[in-house]
Design a protein around this motif. Sequence first.
Motif, PDB file in Angstrom:
ATOM      1  N   LEU A  16       1.801  -3.497  10.585  1.00 34.08           N
ATOM      2  CA  LEU A  16       1.341  -3.825   9.236  1.00 34.08           C
ATOM      3  C   LEU A  16       0.752  -2.608   8.541  1.00 34.08           C
ATOM      4  N   VAL A  17      -0.055  -1.842   9.257  1.00 36.31           N
ATOM      5  CA  VAL A  17      -0.648  -0.640   8.665  1.00 36.31           C
ATOM      6  C   VAL A  17       0.436   0.376   8.333  1.00 36.31           C
ATOM      7  N   LEU A  22       3.717   3.122   4.279  1.00 35.53           N
ATOM      8  CA  LEU A  22       5.019   3.520   3.734  1.00 35.53           C
ATOM      9  C   LEU A  22       5.251   2.931   2.349  1.00 35.53           C
ATOM     10  N   LEU A  23       4.792   1.706   2.140  1.00 29.20           N
ATOM     11  CA  LEU A  23       4.924   1.070   0.828  1.00 29.20           C
ATOM     12  C   LEU A  23       4.130   1.832  -0.229  1.00 29.20           C
ATOM     13  N   VAL A  24       2.921   2.240   0.118  1.00 28.03           N
ATOM     14  CA  VAL A  24       2.103   3.008  -0.828  1.00 28.03           C
ATOM     15  C   VAL A  24       2.760   4.348  -1.147  1.00 28.03           C
ATOM     16  N   PHE A  43      16.352   4.788  -4.406  1.00 32.64           N
ATOM     17  CA  PHE A  43      16.067   3.928  -3.259  1.00 32.64           C
ATOM     18  C   PHE A  43      14.676   3.302  -3.278  1.00 32.64           C
ATOM     19  N   THR A  44      13.768   3.792  -4.112  1.00 36.97           N
ATOM     20  CA  THR A  44      12.370   3.393  -3.989  1.00 36.97           C
ATOM     21  C   THR A  44      12.121   1.923  -4.315  1.00 36.97           C
ATOM     22  N   SER A  51      10.124  -3.624   2.205  1.00 30.23           N
ATOM     23  CA  SER A  51       8.871  -3.470   2.957  1.00 30.23           C
ATOM     24  C   SER A  51       7.868  -4.548   2.581  1.00 30.23           C
ATOM     25  N   LEU A  52       7.902  -5.022   1.340  1.00 23.19           N
ATOM     26  CA  LEU A  52       7.021  -6.115   0.939  1.00 23.19           C
ATOM     27  C   LEU A  52       7.430  -7.419   1.631  1.00 23.19           C
TER      28      LEU A  52
END
Length: 157
Positions: A16-17, A22-24, A43-44, A51-52
Amino acid sequence: MQKIYTILNSCIEYLLVTIFGLLVIDVVWQVVSRYVIGQSSSFTEEFARFSLIWLTVLGAAYINGQKEGHLSMDFLLSKLSGEKRKRRQKVIQICMAIFALVIMVIGGGNLVYTTLSLGQTSSALHVPLGYVYAIVPVCGIIIIFFSIYNIKKQNFL
């Protein structure tokens, strides 16, 4: 069972971390590339969406294991006496396990199988969508394990 629970919790916390980090990074890069460089990365948006999905489903499984942290409306449950409360909590855990089995494991497994057999891939990352959706049956199995663990932990069996 306690050792498996502890290891599984640690692995999920780490995942999760990592996914959130990676999402941030992905969203910050999207903003920088769009407004500073002047050209969006292709791709972002897709990576953020995938990832969400993983963050949400994996977080739901993790919270199920953290029985105290799970959002619930327990007003009526808190009004019950000790033995009735234990029986009601057992029923709740069994219902959660059945839901996870039918909807997440069986339904999610069918979704993964269908998308992999059809060869569906994402448009920007070219990742098979079955891999993205594979988190659903995996987390269903984790929720079933946590439900069984919660029942045994409360000495319901």
